[in-house]
Design a protein around this motif. Structure first.
Motif, short mmCIF file in Angstrom:
data_model
loop_
_atom_site.label_atom_id
_atom_site.label_comp_id
_atom_site.label_asym_id
_atom_site.label_seq_id
_atom_site.Cartn_x
_atom_site.Cartn_y
_atom_site.Cartn_z
N CYS A 24 99.72 28.87 58.92
CA CYS A 24 100.41 30.14 58.64
C CYS A 24 100.11 30.62 57.24
CB CYS A 24 101.91 29.99 58.88
SG CYS A 24 102.27 29.51 60.59
N LEU A 27 96.73 32.22 57.16
CA LEU A 27 96.74 33.59 57.67
C LEU A 27 97.51 34.54 56.74
CD1 LEU A 27 97.45 33.01 61.48
CD2 LEU A 27 95.26 33.36 60.36
N LEU A 49 90.10 37.88 58.45
CA LEU A 49 90.87 37.75 59.70
C LEU A 49 90.31 38.66 60.79
CD1 LEU A 49 94.53 37.73 58.28
CD2 LEU A 49 93.01 35.78 58.73
N VAL A 50 89.24 39.35 60.48
CA VAL A 50 88.67 40.33 61.40
C VAL A 50 87.94 39.64 62.57
CG1 VAL A 50 86.79 42.05 61.54
CG2 VAL A 50 88.51 42.21 59.73
N GLY A 51 88.05 40.26 63.74
CA GLY A 51 87.37 39.72 64.93
C GLY A 51 86.11 40.49 65.25
N HIS A 59 91.30 39.88 64.54
CA HIS A 59 91.04 39.03 65.70
C HIS A 59 92.33 38.82 66.51
CE1 HIS A 59 89.68 35.57 68.00
NE2 HIS A 59 88.45 35.77 67.54
N GLY A 60 92.21 38.86 67.84
CA GLY A 60 93.36 38.63 68.69
C GLY A 60 94.05 37.29 68.42
N GLY A 61 93.27 36.30 67.99
CA GLY A 61 93.83 34.98 67.72
C GLY A 61 94.86 35.01 66.60
N VAL A 62 94.69 35.92 65.66
CA VAL A 62 95.66 36.06 64.56
C VAL A 62 96.99 36.53 65.14
CG1 VAL A 62 96.17 37.29 62.41
CG2 VAL A 62 93.82 36.54 62.90
N THR A 64 97.97 36.02 68.19
CA THR A 64 98.51 34.88 68.95
C THR A 64 99.34 33.98 68.04
OG1 THR A 64 96.58 34.96 70.39
CG2 THR A 64 97.91 32.96 70.48
N SER A 65 98.82 33.67 66.87
CA SER A 65 99.55 32.81 65.92
C SER A 65 100.82 33.49 65.43
CB SER A 65 98.67 32.46 64.72
OG SER A 65 97.65 31.58 65.12
N ASP A 68 103.36 33.42 68.34
CA ASP A 68 103.83 32.06 68.54
C ASP A 68 104.86 31.67 67.47
OD1 ASP A 68 103.89 29.45 69.66
OD2 ASP A 68 102.40 28.76 68.23
#
Lengths: 156, 147
Positions: A24, A27, A49-51, A59-62, A64-65, A68
């Motif tokens: 965390c 990010l 942090l760009v996808g 990025h979508g993964g950011v 997601t975190s 969550d």
């Protein structure tokens, strides 16, 4: 009038713990505040942090975190005492692309705290919570580990 | 077609997996690697990094990070296996956590279950030491054509 966290101390301790976790911190996750039992977290736009470098979209993964972590924090806002929780499943709907250069906020609520499972929903937005960019639904296992998540301030 | 997709296609045709990761800032930040050595196509791996921890007491990888790793794997896998130079857009992503991710390398492989005109469905599986004991399974929908 919304009612506050079941145990403000649990939310405070766990909330600070969540945003301080290495991933965390990586990010740049920040705890914005809590409204009733709905915590809000933020991640500021950053180049790393760009996808998709062509568009500059995060990025979508950011996301997601962010979903969550905010959802887990929403669970702790409903706990009367410290306990370990673990994400069981998570679904994210990407409603529209996040705008580059702007922070992303996430606000989550635990809409059902059952004996063993907690159910959450979360909304990610930029300009306004009425213009969501992503929606997340998750379930968490309660009492997921014998190892407490905090080593001080509480026992689980 | 974007400059990014053009670059991706050139890197793919050259088999330059490292170059692909370098082109995706967040994949680089996570520390993702991949190669064409998988049994069924691409094998993705995420060596353990302290910065990816989500539970310091166990310790375990952050669940969100596992999600990001799998989502990224699905996107690369799909782009790697498509001729089109239009970037797929993720519509939704669903993830089931089966075991905590230990402080070890995490692997993932993907399978394109369906590729239609407009939508693709991708299954993703993640494991550590033993593929028979998955850490997480996920599926994603991607929009292939922007209308």
């Amino acid at each position: 009038m919304s009612i506050g966290p079941v145990n403000p101390q649990v939310l405070e301790t766990m909330g600070q713990l969540f945003v301080s976790l290495p991933h965390c911190q990586t990010l740049g996750m920040e705890w914005v505040g809590v409204e009733g039992r709905k915590p809000t977290l933020r991640i500021n736009w950053r180049e790393d942090l760009v996808g998709n470098p062509a568009s500059g979209v995060i990025h979508g993964g950011v996301i997601t975190s962010l979903v969550d972590t905010t959802s887990a924090m929403a669970v702790t806002a409903n706990l009367s005492d410290y306990e370990t929780i673990a994400t069981l499943d998570l679904r994210i709907d990407y409603l529209t692309a996040a705008k580059p250069g702007q922070p992303i906020f996430c606000s989550a609520e635990c809409y059902r705290l059952a004996g063993q499972i907690a159910f959450t929903r979360a909304i990610c937005y930029q300009d306004s919570i009425d213009l969501p960019i992503a929606h997340g639904v998750a379930t968490f296992m309660r009492g997921s580990s014998r190892v407490p998540m905090v080593d001080e301030g509480g026992k689980s | 077609m974007s400059a990014f997709m053009q670059r991706f296609a050139a890197l793919r045709d050259a088999g330059d997996c490292v170059g692909v990761i370098d082109a995706i800032p967040y994949a680089r930040l996570m520390g993702v690697e991949f190669s064409e050595s998988g049994e069924d196509g691409l094998l993705f791996s995420l060596p353990f990094h302290e910065r990816n921890i989500g539970n310091t007491m166990l310790p375990a990888l952050h669940g969100g990070l596992i999600g990001g790793f799998l989502e990224n794997a699905a996107l690369i896998h799909l782009m790697w296996n498509r001729d089109s130079l239009e970037a797929p857009k993720i519509v939704d992503f669903s993830l089931d956590y089966l075991r905590s991710g230990r402080a070890q390398t995490l692997y993932a492989s993907c399978e394109i279950t369906k590729q239609g005109k407009r939508v693709a469905h991708v299954l993703i599986e993640a494991w550590q030491e033993d593929r028979a004991q998955p850490v997480a399974v996920a599926r994603a929908h991607f929009l292939l054509a922007t209308g």
